[in-house]
Design an enzyme around this catalytic site. Structure first.
Site, PDB file in Angstrom:
ATOM      1  N   ARG A 140       0.812  -1.233  -0.030  1.00  3.56           N
ATOM      2  CA  ARG A 140       0.263   0.274  -0.523  1.00  3.56           C
ATOM      3  C   ARG A 140       1.141   1.550  -0.164  1.00  3.56           C
ATOM      4  O   ARG A 140       0.004   2.369  -0.127  1.00  3.56           O
ATOM      5  CB  ARG A 140      -0.958  -0.342   1.377  1.00  3.56           C
ATOM      6  CG  ARG A 140      -1.801  -1.435   1.774  1.00  3.56           C
ATOM      7  CD  ARG A 140      -3.582  -1.219   1.814  1.00  3.56           C
ATOM      8  NE  ARG A 140      -4.098  -2.176   2.246  1.00  3.56           N
ATOM      9  CZ  ARG A 140      -4.558  -2.390   1.562  1.00  3.56           C
ATOM     10  NH1 ARG A 140      -5.120  -1.862   0.092  1.00  3.56           N
ATOM     11  NH2 ARG A 140      -5.530  -4.122   1.310  1.00  3.56           N
ATOM     12  N   ASP A 147       9.304  -6.330   1.399  1.00  2.20           N
ATOM     13  CA  ASP A 147       9.787  -5.872   3.017  1.00  2.20           C
ATOM     14  C   ASP A 147      11.144  -5.001   2.878  1.00  2.20           C
ATOM     15  O   ASP A 147      11.842  -5.791   2.903  1.00  2.20           O
ATOM     16  CB  ASP A 147       9.031  -6.685   3.876  1.00  2.20           C
ATOM     17  CG  ASP A 147       8.739  -5.924   5.592  1.00  2.20           C
ATOM     18  OD1 ASP A 147       8.214  -5.158   5.419  1.00  2.20           O
ATOM     19  OD2 ASP A 147       9.321  -6.489   6.610  1.00  2.20           O
ATOM     20  N   PHE A 154      10.928   8.737  -1.352  1.00  2.00           N
ATOM     21  CA  PHE A 154       9.512   8.883  -0.086  1.00  2.00           C
ATOM     22  C   PHE A 154      10.852   8.449   0.961  1.00  2.00           C
ATOM     23  O   PHE A 154      11.262   8.052   1.357  1.00  2.00           O
ATOM     24  CB  PHE A 154       8.218   7.517  -0.278  1.00  2.00           C
ATOM     25  CG  PHE A 154       8.918   6.140  -0.751  1.00  2.00           C
ATOM     26  CD1 PHE A 154       9.402   5.713  -1.675  1.00  2.00           C
ATOM     27  CD2 PHE A 154       9.280   5.805   0.332  1.00  2.00           C
ATOM     28  CE1 PHE A 154       9.727   5.290  -1.726  1.00  2.00           C
ATOM     29  CE2 PHE A 154       9.422   3.715   0.576  1.00  2.00           C
ATOM     30  CZ  PHE A 154       9.939   3.629  -0.613  1.00  2.00           C
ATOM     31  N   GLY A 155       9.705   8.045   2.298  1.00  2.00           N
ATOM     32  CA  GLY A 155       9.868   7.804   3.748  1.00  2.00           C
ATOM     33  C   GLY A 155      11.423   8.379   3.673  1.00  2.00           C
ATOM     34  O   GLY A 155      11.702   9.743   4.191  1.00  2.00           O
ATOM     35  N   TYR A 156      12.741   7.521   4.104  1.00  2.00           N
ATOM     36  CA  TYR A 156      13.857   8.147   4.989  1.00  2.00           C
ATOM     37  C   TYR A 156      14.904   8.216   3.709  1.00  2.00           C
ATOM     38  O   TYR A 156      15.942   8.761   3.388  1.00  2.00           O
ATOM     39  CB  TYR A 156      14.596   6.828   5.413  1.00  2.00           C
ATOM     40  CG  TYR A 156      13.896   6.528   6.983  1.00  2.00           C
ATOM     41  CD1 TYR A 156      13.916   7.013   8.250  1.00  2.00           C
ATOM     42  CD2 TYR A 156      12.766   5.571   6.121  1.00  2.00           C
ATOM     43  CE1 TYR A 156      12.617   6.560   8.857  1.00  2.00           C
ATOM     44  CE2 TYR A 156      12.337   4.671   8.021  1.00  2.00           C
ATOM     45  CZ  TYR A 156      12.646   5.291   9.153  1.00  2.00           C
ATOM     46  OH  TYR A 156      11.928   5.324  10.157  1.00  2.00           O
ATOM     47  N   ASP A 157      14.405   8.315   2.594  1.00  2.00           N
ATOM     48  CA  ASP A 157      15.514   8.778   1.283  1.00  2.00           C
ATOM     49  C   ASP A 157      15.760  10.512   1.207  1.00  2.00           C
ATOM     50  O   ASP A 157      17.014  10.268   0.788  1.00  2.00           O
ATOM     51  CB  ASP A 157      14.159   8.881  -0.264  1.00  2.00           C
ATOM     52  CG  ASP A 157      14.095   7.501  -1.060  1.00  2.00           C
ATOM     53  OD1 ASP A 157      14.664   6.617  -0.473  1.00  2.00           O
ATOM     54  OD2 ASP A 157      13.391   8.202  -1.753  1.00  2.00           O
ATOM     55  N   HIS A 197      18.525  -0.578  -2.563  1.00  2.00           N
ATOM     56  CA  HIS A 197      17.832  -1.852  -2.829  1.00  2.00           C
ATOM     57  C   HIS A 197      17.710  -2.614  -3.018  1.00  2.00           C
ATOM     58  O   HIS A 197      17.421  -3.904  -2.875  1.00  2.00           O
ATOM     59  CB  HIS A 197      17.710  -1.807  -0.518  1.00  2.00           C
ATOM     60  CG  HIS A 197      16.768  -0.687  -0.476  1.00  2.00           C
ATOM     61  ND1 HIS A 197      16.644   0.247  -0.873  1.00  2.00           N
ATOM     62  CD2 HIS A 197      15.314  -0.889   0.058  1.00  2.00           C
ATOM     63  CE1 HIS A 197      15.320   0.658  -0.840  1.00  2.00           C
ATOM     64  NE2 HIS A 197      14.855   0.245   0.086  1.00  2.00           N
TER      65      HIS A 197
HETATM   66  P1  ITT Z   1       3.521  -1.996   2.661  1.00  2.00           P
HETATM   67  O1  ITT Z   1       3.810  -2.776   4.024  1.00  2.00           O
HETATM   68  O2  ITT Z   1       2.042  -1.696   1.924  1.00  2.00           O
HETATM   69  O3  ITT Z   1       4.929  -2.742   1.864  1.00  2.00           O
HETATM   70  P2  ITT Z   1       4.785  -0.261   4.455  1.00  2.00           P
HETATM   71  O4  ITT Z   1       5.367   1.398   3.901  1.00  2.00           O
HETATM   72  O5  ITT Z   1       4.679  -0.740   5.794  1.00  2.00           O
HETATM   73  O6  ITT Z   1       3.911  -0.854   3.059  1.00  2.00           O
HETATM   74  P3  ITT Z   1       7.235  -2.042   5.437  1.00  2.00           P
HETATM   75  O7  ITT Z   1       6.422  -2.695   6.032  1.00  2.00           O
HETATM   76  O8  ITT Z   1       8.217  -2.170   4.259  1.00  2.00           O
HETATM   77  O9  ITT Z   1       6.752  -0.773   4.302  1.00  2.00           O
HETATM   78  O10 ITT Z   1       8.211   0.119   5.912  1.00  2.00           O
HETATM   79  C1  ITT Z   1       8.854   0.054   4.625  1.00  2.00           C
HETATM   80  C2  ITT Z   1       9.646   1.141   5.867  1.00  2.00           C
HETATM   81  O11 ITT Z   1      11.020   1.539   5.223  1.00  2.00           O
HETATM   82  C3  ITT Z   1       8.544   2.671   6.003  1.00  2.00           C
HETATM   83  O12 ITT Z   1       9.336   3.695   7.231  1.00  2.00           O
HETATM   84  C4  ITT Z   1       9.316   3.357   4.784  1.00  2.00           C
HETATM   85  O13 ITT Z   1       9.319   4.522   4.421  1.00  2.00           O
HETATM   86  C5  ITT Z   1      11.012   2.657   4.900  1.00  2.00           C
HETATM   87  N1  ITT Z   1      11.769   2.432   3.624  1.00  2.00           N
HETATM   88  C6  ITT Z   1      11.825   1.127   2.748  1.00  2.00           C
HETATM   89  N2  ITT Z   1      12.410   1.673   1.165  1.00  2.00           N
HETATM   90  C7  ITT Z   1      12.589   2.214   1.353  1.00  2.00           C
HETATM   91  C8  ITT Z   1      13.406   3.831  -0.126  1.00  2.00           C
HETATM   92  O14 ITT Z   1      13.277   2.733  -1.157  1.00  2.00           O
HETATM   93  N3  ITT Z   1      12.941   5.180   0.878  1.00  2.00           N
HETATM   94  C9  ITT Z   1      13.242   5.286   1.760  1.00  2.00           C
HETATM   95  N4  ITT Z   1      12.180   4.924   2.468  1.00  2.00           N
HETATM   96  C10 ITT Z   1      11.866   3.189   2.478  1.00  2.00           C
END
Ligand code: ITT
Length: 212
Positions: A10, A71, A165-168, A193
């Site tokens: 998601r 994950d 997104f996220g930690y990028d 990764h």
């Molecule tokens: P789904 O389980 O639905 O796939 P999620 O966001 O909950 O979505 P995860 O449980 O795998 O996914 O958590 C991954 C965490 O790591 C999440 O906080 C992401 O923002 C971060 N993350 C993973 N890959 C990343 C990336 O390429 N760049 C930045 N942050 C990343």
């Protein structure tokens, strides 16, 4: 045989990256939007692999489609590998005062802010980190494959860049001298990764798909 695969995530950032990366597989990729009734699975695993398999297994069993799940997370050396599998929920361990002091309350912002806070005591040279991903694919008959990939780098002291997104914005790639958020989708998809995990998975794919 149907040429369809379900991308069981998601996370919009992951969807954008995986959609592009999987173009090489020549499959029709469906998202979870096509299955609004599919409940979210609790990520109870202790490893990326366990959680990726949990998510992909759940989706395949419920939809009857070959399902792919990622994950992933960030591991900071100075924090003993944290946040790791807790990357998506890292901010939940912060004290109440932390939340009150933040200008934004969305999950990505809070996770990054909490990481920078925890990393405050660590100077340049002690800020090594890596992104890791495990991608699992599960067939409706239960057969599965999984592969891992990591991307080594360093944590910055402040956020840089608008993409991804996220930690990028705090993940700096020393080989390319910029953060993941300063890269285009194409560039991140060459080095990330997730790209590394998917390249590994591609090696197992023909046998996995042929048995379907
Ligand atoms: P789904 O389980 O639905 O796939 P999620 O966001 O909950 O979505 P995860 O449980 O795998 O996914 O958590 C991954 C965490 O790591 C999440 O906080 C992401 O923002 C971060 N993350 C993973 N890959 C990343 C990336 O390429 N760049 C930045 N942050 C990343």
């Amino acid at each position: 045989m149907e040429n369809k695969i379900l991308l069981a995530t998601r996370n919009r950032g992951k969807i954008a990256e995986l959609d592009r990366l999987m173009a090489a597989f020549g499959l029709e990729v469906l998202g979870l939007d096509a299955f609004p009734e599919l409940e979210e699975v609790e990520e109870t695993g202790r490893t990326f692999e366990e959680n990726a398999l949990l998510k992909a297994r759940h989706a395949a069993a419920r939809t009857g489609l070959v399902s792919l799940a990622d994950d992933s997370g960030l591991e900071a050396k100075a924090l003993g590998g944290a946040p790791g599998v807790f990357s998506a929920r890292f901010h939940l361990e912060a004290p109440e005062e932390f939340f009150k002091a933040q200008p934004r309350q969305d999950k990505d912002f809070l996770n990054v802010a909490w990481l920078l806070e925890k990393m405050k005591p660590f100077p340049q040279g002690e800020r090594q980190a890596r992104f890791c991903s495990v991608i699992a694919a599960v067939r409706p008959d239960g057969a599965s494959i999984a592969a891992a990939g990591c991307w080594p780098g360093e944590l910055t002291f402040e956020q840089r860049g608008e993409n991804g997104f996220g930690y990028d914005p705090v993940f700096f790639d020393p080989a390319r001298q910029r953060t993941a958020a300063q890269m285009s989708l194409e560039e991140k998809n060459r080095h990330s990764h997730r790209a590394r995990a998917l390249r590994q998975l591609a090696g197992f794919w023909p046998g996995f798909w042929a048995g379907f």
